[in-house]
Design an enzyme around this catalytic site. Structure first.
Site, PDB file in Angstrom:
ATOM      1  N   GLY A  78      -8.090  24.265 -35.407  1.00  0.00           N
ATOM      2  CA  GLY A  78      -7.108  23.191 -35.441  1.00  0.00           C
ATOM      3  C   GLY A  78      -7.801  21.863 -35.706  1.00  0.00           C
ATOM      4  O   GLY A  78      -8.975  21.694 -35.372  1.00  0.00           O
ATOM      5  N   GLN A 133      -8.792  12.785 -36.066  1.00  0.00           N
ATOM      6  CA  GLN A 133     -10.169  13.277 -36.041  1.00  0.00           C
ATOM      7  C   GLN A 133     -10.906  13.028 -37.352  1.00  0.00           C
ATOM      8  O   GLN A 133     -12.136  13.097 -37.405  1.00  0.00           O
ATOM      9  CB  GLN A 133     -10.195  14.782 -35.735  1.00  0.00           C
ATOM     10  CG  GLN A 133      -9.759  15.105 -34.318  1.00  0.00           C
ATOM     11  CD  GLN A 133      -9.836  16.597 -34.054  1.00  0.00           C
ATOM     12  OE1 GLN A 133      -8.904  17.329 -34.356  1.00  0.00           O
ATOM     13  NE2 GLN A 133     -10.956  17.060 -33.528  1.00  0.00           N
ATOM     14  N   CYS A 136     -13.548  21.456 -29.071  1.00  0.00           N
ATOM     15  CA  CYS A 136     -12.960  20.460 -29.972  1.00  0.00           C
ATOM     16  C   CYS A 136     -14.004  20.080 -31.009  1.00  0.00           C
ATOM     17  O   CYS A 136     -15.166  19.865 -30.661  1.00  0.00           O
ATOM     18  CB  CYS A 136     -12.543  19.229 -29.161  1.00  0.00           C
ATOM     19  SG  CYS A 136     -11.758  17.948 -30.156  1.00  0.00           S
ATOM     20  N   HIS A 162      -3.155  21.160 -27.787  1.00  0.00           N
ATOM     21  CA  HIS A 162      -4.421  20.419 -27.904  1.00  0.00           C
ATOM     22  C   HIS A 162      -4.349  19.431 -29.072  1.00  0.00           C
ATOM     23  O   HIS A 162      -4.738  18.267 -28.942  1.00  0.00           O
ATOM     24  CB  HIS A 162      -5.556  21.439 -28.089  1.00  0.00           C
ATOM     25  CG  HIS A 162      -6.913  20.875 -28.363  1.00  0.00           C
ATOM     26  ND1 HIS A 162      -7.993  21.096 -27.531  1.00  0.00           N
ATOM     27  CD2 HIS A 162      -7.377  20.102 -29.380  1.00  0.00           C
ATOM     28  CE1 HIS A 162      -9.055  20.478 -28.036  1.00  0.00           C
ATOM     29  NE2 HIS A 162      -8.712  19.869 -29.151  1.00  0.00           N
ATOM     30  N   GLU A 163      -3.813  19.901 -30.213  1.00  0.00           N
ATOM     31  CA  GLU A 163      -3.766  19.039 -31.403  1.00  0.00           C
ATOM     32  C   GLU A 163      -2.722  17.926 -31.260  1.00  0.00           C
ATOM     33  O   GLU A 163      -2.957  16.794 -31.705  1.00  0.00           O
ATOM     34  CB  GLU A 163      -3.490  19.862 -32.666  1.00  0.00           C
ATOM     35  CG  GLU A 163      -4.527  20.947 -32.974  1.00  0.00           C
ATOM     36  CD  GLU A 163      -5.962  20.468 -32.966  1.00  0.00           C
ATOM     37  OE1 GLU A 163      -6.201  19.291 -33.281  1.00  0.00           O
ATOM     38  OE2 GLU A 163      -6.848  21.269 -32.617  1.00  0.00           O
ATOM     39  N   HIS A 214      -4.146  15.105 -29.445  1.00  0.00           N
ATOM     40  CA  HIS A 214      -4.961  14.223 -30.290  1.00  0.00           C
ATOM     41  C   HIS A 214      -4.105  13.104 -30.887  1.00  0.00           C
ATOM     42  O   HIS A 214      -4.574  11.976 -31.047  1.00  0.00           O
ATOM     43  CB  HIS A 214      -5.582  15.004 -31.450  1.00  0.00           C
ATOM     44  CG  HIS A 214      -6.904  15.649 -31.124  1.00  0.00           C
ATOM     45  ND1 HIS A 214      -8.004  14.926 -30.727  1.00  0.00           N
ATOM     46  CD2 HIS A 214      -7.292  16.939 -31.157  1.00  0.00           C
ATOM     47  CE1 HIS A 214      -9.021  15.757 -30.530  1.00  0.00           C
ATOM     48  NE2 HIS A 214      -8.620  16.996 -30.776  1.00  0.00           N
TER      49      HIS A 214
END
Ligand code: NI
Length: 176
Positions: A49, A54, A98, A140-141, A144
């Site tokens: 992912g 990022q 990550c 999780h994404e 972000h």
């Protein structure tokens, strides 16, 4: 259109990883090119992912592919403006890592299943329920996109230890 390119992945700590990303409003070729680059960057890392912040782009866009079986076909997904619309009461724990925090892993507890709504490239809404690794990854994404990292779920001491390691890694890379 320009060919796909691997983009540089930001390493924690970086203020762009702490920012709340902006909704996508332009569904144009540039957005598609960004998603293509992010998928290529994710597969090359390799990772399952990647969220736009990022790669330094503060837009609400993520890509993922949690197919683990070697012989299974890939399932690249692009989620634009994703939002969790339902979470299960059941929770599950997965070891998370990550791409912005290389070589660091921790067990994180999250809802075991989630329903997520997002826009496709035409701006049309999609809804899907995710479970297992997909559920962990999509949560999780989405974190972000809200400036949150998996280490933010850890106790302060552990988080500070990881942050110190990442600062050292960044210094070493800067010198290399
Ligand atoms: Ni991550």
């Amino acid at each position: 259109m320009k060919p796909m390119a691997i983009r540089e992945i930001l390493i924690h700590p970086d203020s762009r990883l702490k920012a709340v990303a902006n909704p996508v409003t332009e569904f144009d070729d540039r957005l598609r090119a960004l998603a293509d680059d992010m998928l290529e960057t994710m597969y090359a890392a390799p990772g399952i992912g990647l969220a736009a912040p990022q790669v330094g782009v503060l837009k609400r866009l993520l890509v993922m592919d949690c197919v683990k079986e070697e012989d299974a076909p890939p399932k690249p997904m692009v989620l634009i403006n994703p939002a969790v619309t339902w979470t299960s009461e059941d929770r599950s724990t997965h070891e998370e890592g990550c791409l912005s925090i290389p070589e660091q892993f921790a067990e994180i507890e999250r809802p075991a299943e989630v329903e997520v709504a997002w826009d496709d490239f035409q701006g049309k809404q999609e809804v899907e329920r995710f479970e297992g690794l997909w559920a962990t990854c999509v949560q999780h994404e989405i974190d972000h996109l809200n400036g949150k990292l998996f280490i933010d779920y850890l106790k302060p001491l552990r988080r500070q230890m990881i942050t110190r390691k990442m600062k050292k890694l960044k210094r070493e890379r800067a010198r290399a």
